[in-house]
Scaffold this active site. Structure first.
Site, PDB file in Angstrom:
ATOM      1  N   SER A 194     -85.511  16.909  55.715  1.00 16.21           N
ATOM      2  CA  SER A 194     -85.886  15.737  55.291  1.00 16.21           C
ATOM      3  C   SER A 194     -85.985  15.515  53.954  1.00 16.21           C
ATOM      4  O   SER A 194     -86.406  16.192  53.112  1.00 16.21           O
ATOM      5  CB  SER A 194     -87.347  15.528  56.043  1.00 16.21           C
ATOM      6  OG  SER A 194     -87.857  14.088  55.586  1.00 16.21           O
ATOM      7  N   TYR A 222     -96.791  16.962  57.512  1.00 18.60           N
ATOM      8  CA  TYR A 222     -95.527  16.858  58.238  1.00 18.60           C
ATOM      9  C   TYR A 222     -94.431  17.477  57.160  1.00 18.60           C
ATOM     10  O   TYR A 222     -93.332  18.297  57.379  1.00 18.60           O
ATOM     11  CB  TYR A 222     -95.097  15.609  58.538  1.00 18.60           C
ATOM     12  CG  TYR A 222     -93.381  15.251  58.598  1.00 18.60           C
ATOM     13  CD1 TYR A 222     -93.113  16.007  59.985  1.00 18.60           C
ATOM     14  CD2 TYR A 222     -92.674  14.580  57.800  1.00 18.60           C
ATOM     15  CE1 TYR A 222     -91.679  15.831  60.175  1.00 18.60           C
ATOM     16  CE2 TYR A 222     -91.397  14.490  58.030  1.00 18.60           C
ATOM     17  CZ  TYR A 222     -90.888  15.229  59.347  1.00 18.60           C
ATOM     18  OH  TYR A 222     -89.466  14.969  59.449  1.00 18.60           O
ATOM     19  N   LYS A 264     -91.528  20.741  57.010  1.00 19.87           N
ATOM     20  CA  LYS A 264     -90.153  20.882  56.605  1.00 19.87           C
ATOM     21  C   LYS A 264     -89.841  21.740  55.502  1.00 19.87           C
ATOM     22  O   LYS A 264     -88.921  22.686  55.463  1.00 19.87           O
ATOM     23  CB  LYS A 264     -89.657  19.509  56.470  1.00 19.87           C
ATOM     24  CG  LYS A 264     -89.633  18.519  57.406  1.00 19.87           C
ATOM     25  CD  LYS A 264     -88.742  19.087  58.833  1.00 19.87           C
ATOM     26  CE  LYS A 264     -88.866  18.290  60.026  1.00 19.87           C
ATOM     27  NZ  LYS A 264     -88.145  18.881  61.171  1.00 19.87           N
TER      28      LYS A 264
HETATM   29  P1  NAD Z   1     -87.747  12.292  67.937  1.00 16.71           P
HETATM   30  O1  NAD Z   1     -89.292  12.647  68.202  1.00 16.71           O
HETATM   31  O2  NAD Z   1     -87.197  11.307  68.538  1.00 16.71           O
HETATM   32  O3  NAD Z   1     -87.194  13.716  68.517  1.00 16.71           O
HETATM   33  C1  NAD Z   1     -87.654  15.045  68.633  1.00 16.71           C
HETATM   34  C2  NAD Z   1     -87.622  15.659  69.799  1.00 16.71           C
HETATM   35  O4  NAD Z   1     -88.341  16.964  69.722  1.00 16.71           O
HETATM   36  C3  NAD Z   1     -88.503  14.650  70.690  1.00 16.71           C
HETATM   37  O5  NAD Z   1     -87.598  14.664  71.884  1.00 16.71           O
HETATM   38  C4  NAD Z   1     -89.695  15.783  71.410  1.00 16.71           C
HETATM   39  O6  NAD Z   1     -90.007  15.417  72.605  1.00 16.71           O
HETATM   40  C5  NAD Z   1     -89.028  16.933  71.009  1.00 16.71           C
HETATM   41  N1  NAD Z   1     -90.035  17.992  70.818  1.00 16.71           N
HETATM   42  C6  NAD Z   1     -91.046  18.159  69.734  1.00 16.71           C
HETATM   43  N2  NAD Z   1     -91.651  19.445  69.834  1.00 16.71           N
HETATM   44  C7  NAD Z   1     -91.022  20.189  70.634  1.00 16.71           C
HETATM   45  C8  NAD Z   1     -91.055  21.499  71.043  1.00 16.71           C
HETATM   46  N3  NAD Z   1     -92.255  22.273  70.688  1.00 16.71           N
HETATM   47  N4  NAD Z   1     -90.318  21.885  72.102  1.00 16.71           N
HETATM   48  C9  NAD Z   1     -89.393  21.287  72.651  1.00 16.71           C
HETATM   49  N5  NAD Z   1     -89.246  19.814  72.241  1.00 16.71           N
HETATM   50  C10 NAD Z   1     -89.949  19.381  71.196  1.00 16.71           C
HETATM   51  O7  NAD Z   1     -87.338  12.372  66.464  1.00 16.71           O
HETATM   52  P2  NAD Z   1     -85.975  12.319  65.529  1.00 16.71           P
HETATM   53  O8  NAD Z   1     -86.412  11.025  64.657  1.00 16.71           O
HETATM   54  O9  NAD Z   1     -84.867  12.245  66.480  1.00 16.71           O
HETATM   55  O10 NAD Z   1     -86.224  13.698  64.723  1.00 16.71           O
HETATM   56  C11 NAD Z   1     -85.450  14.701  65.001  1.00 16.71           C
HETATM   57  C12 NAD Z   1     -85.568  15.663  63.798  1.00 16.71           C
HETATM   58  O11 NAD Z   1     -85.381  15.235  62.689  1.00 16.71           O
HETATM   59  C13 NAD Z   1     -87.208  16.025  63.604  1.00 16.71           C
HETATM   60  O12 NAD Z   1     -87.364  17.518  63.336  1.00 16.71           O
HETATM   61  C14 NAD Z   1     -87.563  15.214  62.580  1.00 16.71           C
HETATM   62  O13 NAD Z   1     -88.873  15.926  61.927  1.00 16.71           O
HETATM   63  C15 NAD Z   1     -86.411  15.397  61.654  1.00 16.71           C
HETATM   64  N6  NAD Z   1     -86.148  14.136  60.736  1.00 16.71           N
HETATM   65  C16 NAD Z   1     -86.393  12.721  61.264  1.00 16.71           C
HETATM   66  C17 NAD Z   1     -86.062  11.734  60.486  1.00 16.71           C
HETATM   67  C18 NAD Z   1     -86.599  10.238  60.960  1.00 16.71           C
HETATM   68  O14 NAD Z   1     -86.801   9.358  60.143  1.00 16.71           O
HETATM   69  N7  NAD Z   1     -86.285  10.009  62.124  1.00 16.71           N
HETATM   70  C19 NAD Z   1     -86.169  11.962  59.104  1.00 16.71           C
HETATM   71  C20 NAD Z   1     -85.874  13.145  58.441  1.00 16.71           C
HETATM   72  C21 NAD Z   1     -85.890  14.246  59.433  1.00 16.71           C
HETATM   73  C1  WQD Z   2     -89.632   2.478  54.379  1.00 19.01           C
HETATM   74  C2  WQD Z   2     -89.947   1.472  53.588  1.00 19.01           C
HETATM   75  C3  WQD Z   2     -92.204   1.184  53.234  1.00 19.01           C
HETATM   76  C4  WQD Z   2     -93.014  -0.298  57.509  1.00 19.01           C
HETATM   77  C5  WQD Z   2     -90.636   8.086  56.367  1.00 19.01           C
HETATM   78  C6  WQD Z   2     -91.290   9.555  56.114  1.00 19.01           C
HETATM   79  C7  WQD Z   2     -89.880  10.524  55.864  1.00 19.01           C
HETATM   80  C8  WQD Z   2     -88.839  10.484  57.031  1.00 19.01           C
HETATM   81  C9  WQD Z   2     -88.399   8.966  57.035  1.00 19.01           C
HETATM   82  C10 WQD Z   2     -88.983  11.999  58.556  1.00 19.01           C
HETATM   83  C11 WQD Z   2     -91.263   1.730  52.657  1.00 19.01           C
HETATM   84  C12 WQD Z   2     -91.810  -0.014  53.701  1.00 19.01           C
HETATM   85  C13 WQD Z   2     -92.491   0.283  56.177  1.00 19.01           C
HETATM   86  C14 WQD Z   2     -93.771  -1.394  57.463  1.00 19.01           C
HETATM   87  C15 WQD Z   2     -93.213  -1.821  55.105  1.00 19.01           C
HETATM   88  N1  WQD Z   2     -89.110  11.034  58.090  1.00 19.01           N
HETATM   89  N2  WQD Z   2     -92.603  -0.429  55.223  1.00 19.01           N
HETATM   90  N3  WQD Z   2     -93.630  -2.167  56.436  1.00 19.01           N
HETATM   91  O1  WQD Z   2     -91.776   6.036  54.266  1.00 19.01           O
HETATM   92  O2  WQD Z   2     -89.288   5.927  53.383  1.00 19.01           O
HETATM   93  O3  WQD Z   2     -90.232   7.486  55.112  1.00 19.01           O
HETATM   94  O4  WQD Z   2     -89.417   8.127  57.375  1.00 19.01           O
HETATM   95  O5  WQD Z   2     -88.836  12.927  57.764  1.00 19.01           O
HETATM   96  O6  WQD Z   2     -90.565  11.755  55.872  1.00 19.01           O
HETATM   97  O7  WQD Z   2     -92.141   9.483  55.209  1.00 19.01           O
HETATM   98  O8  WQD Z   2     -89.799   5.228  55.767  1.00 19.01           O
HETATM   99  O9  WQD Z   2     -89.340   3.464  57.328  1.00 19.01           O
HETATM  100  O10 WQD Z   2     -91.808   4.215  57.117  1.00 19.01           O
HETATM  101  O11 WQD Z   2     -90.566   3.063  55.197  1.00 19.01           O
HETATM  102  O12 WQD Z   2     -93.163  -2.327  54.111  1.00 19.01           O
HETATM  103  O13 WQD Z   2     -94.236  -1.668  58.407  1.00 19.01           O
HETATM  104  O14 WQD Z   2     -90.389   0.494  54.398  1.00 19.01           O
HETATM  105  O15 WQD Z   2     -93.351   1.037  52.510  1.00 19.01           O
HETATM  106  O16 WQD Z   2     -90.887   1.250  51.285  1.00 19.01           O
HETATM  107  P1  WQD Z   2     -90.472   6.193  54.444  1.00 19.01           P
HETATM  108  P2  WQD Z   2     -90.488   3.992  56.453  1.00 19.01           P
END
Ligand code: NAD
Ligand code: WQD
Length: 338
Positions: free
Chosen positions: A124, A149, A153
């Site tokens: 991330s 979190y 990562k």
């Molecule tokens: P998500 O929660 O939709 O998907 C994650 C999946 O992993 C879920 O289906 C959950 O049930 C499963 N899971 C969690 N722990 C588990 C375990 N121990 N064993 C088996 N299954 C398990 O989230 P997502 O948005 O699809 O994210 C996928 C990956 O990408 C995550 O690792 C997340 O941290 C990373 N990521 C997401 C974002 C984002 O904003 N969505 C941004 C950066 C990184």
């Molecule tokens: C985006 C912008 C908020 C909600 C997060 C995690 C990051 C990654 C992605 C996993 C910001 C603003 C948001 C609301 C708002 N996840 N906002 N009102 O914070 O950039 O990233 O998700 O790895 O680790 O921190 O994403 O979508 O929460 O916010 O004004 O109700 O929207 O302040 O500027 P963020 P976000």
């Protein structure tokens, strides 16, 4: 190739299953459904015409992983499984470290035993330090994470880097995602957060459909063009295709590679609200609220390394992101529960 997709029933995992199948690969999913619904995989079948083999269980369950590796000639793993809510990670840090780190270690242990030494890891942009200048490059400073979190990562990356350093047979790709939004264009799969959404895009679409009264815009006094926070939003289908591109690299390189998956363009909160209204002909009522603790003013990627080495770049624009988010939301107001 046969690809073990951990967390494959989730938001990014289900979209990646579609793109893997479209590219001729075979995903095998393990997911404990902690944050997902198995209907997502039925929808993957509706979209692609191909059923996905699914194991319901935890990636920390070593015996289950061994069973899966016995049953399938797995070539590589894409490791999505993990908990991802920043606020929740501050409330239950131990669970986050347990889940996110032990799953990575158990998976790698079984992979090494079976001689399958290729892994793509969901990292991330949150691993980058707040003090960096924009845009963020893969060489920018990491660490100083602001929540558990983010540390999971950061530590997950370090574990995989050390594994690749110790055993030259390993290929490790660390993908640093920026802000994934949108949904498959069919509207059949998408993101449905439990409870009140933390992230901007699901909050916007739930407001547009009337489930939330109004969006709170967290701060309008940042050093940005309109005072609201700027982020690098990336369409989830582009993100999914980034994994397919990374698989080619994984199979032709040993050692560790780290890549940003972003578009390189930053949009503010108000830019996203306006774009959503224009793309979909709906209103998104909002109020300006105080800043959210821990937020940065601006965060966006330099995606040049991914373009040059993975031959990947995002093709969906802001309008596509808004249109597809709404298409999913309006067809499935209650996510997979409908
Ligand atoms: P998500 O929660 O939709 O998907 C994650 C999946 O992993 C879920 O289906 C959950 O049930 C499963 N899971 C969690 N722990 C588990 C375990 N121990 N064993 C088996 N299954 C398990 O989230 P997502 O948005 O699809 O994210 C996928 C990956 O990408 C995550 O690792 C997340 O941290 C990373 N990521 C997401 C974002 C984002 O904003 N969505 C941004 C950066 C990184
Ligand atoms: C985006 C912008 C908020 C909600 C997060 C995690 C990051 C990654 C992605 C996993 C910001 C603003 C948001 C609301 C708002 N996840 N906002 N009102 O914070 O950039 O990233 O998700 O790895 O680790 O921190 O994403 O979508 O929460 O916010 O004004 O109700 O929207 O302040 O500027 P963020 P976000």
């Amino acid at each position: 190739m046969i690809v073990l997709v951990t967390g494959g029933a989730g938001y990014i995992g289900s979209h990646t299953c579609v793109e893997l199948i479209n590219a001729g690969h075979t995903p095998i999913v393990i997911d404990n459904l902690r944050n997902s619904n198995p209907k997502s995989l039925e929808r993957v079948k509706d979209i692609t015409g191909q059923a996905v083999t699914f194991y319901e269980g935890d990636v920390r369950d070593e015996a289950l992983l061994e069973k899966i590796f016995d049953a399938h000639e797995i070539d590589c793993a894409i490791h999505f499984a993990g908990l991802k809510a920043v606020g929740e990670s501050c409330a239950i840090p131990l669970e986050y470290y347990q889940n996110n780190l032990c799953s990575t270690m158990t998976l790698c242990k079984v992979m090494a035993q079976r001689g399958v030494k290729r892994i793509i890891f969901s990292s991330s942009a949150t691993v980058y330090s707040a003090e960096n200048e924009m845009p963020l490059r893969e060489s920018s400073k990491t660490g100083n994470c602001t929540n558990p979190y983010g540390w999971t990562k950061y530590m997950g990356e370090q574990i995989l880097r050390d594994i690749a350093k110790a055993d030259p047979e390993w290929s490790v790709v660390l993908l640093r995602y920026f802000n994934p939004v949108g949904a498959h264009e069919s509207g059949k799969i998408g993101e449905h957060p439990n409870g009140i959404p933390n992230n901007l895009m699901p909050y916007i679409s739930q407001t547009a459909i009337g489930k939330r009264e109004k969006l709170s815009v967290f701060g309008n006094d940042y050093a940005t063009h309109d005072g609201t926070g700027v982020r690098d939003y990336i369409h989830v289908v582009d993100l999914a295709r980034g994994h397919v591109a990374a698989m080619d690299y994984l199979c032709s390189h040993k050692g560790e590679g780290v890549f940003n998956l972003g578009t390189g363009t930053g949009y503010s909160v108000l830019d996203m609200v306006k774009a959503f209204e224009t793309a979909n002909g709906v209103k998104v009522p909002f109020v300006i609220a105080p800043r959210r603790p821990g937020d940065l003013d601006t965060c966006y990627a330099d995606p040049a390394k991914s373009a040059q080495i993975l031959h990947w770049q995002a093709t969906h624009d802001q309008n596509d992101m808004c249109r597809d988010s709404w298409n999913w939301q309006s067809q499935n107001p209650n996510g997979y529960d409908d």
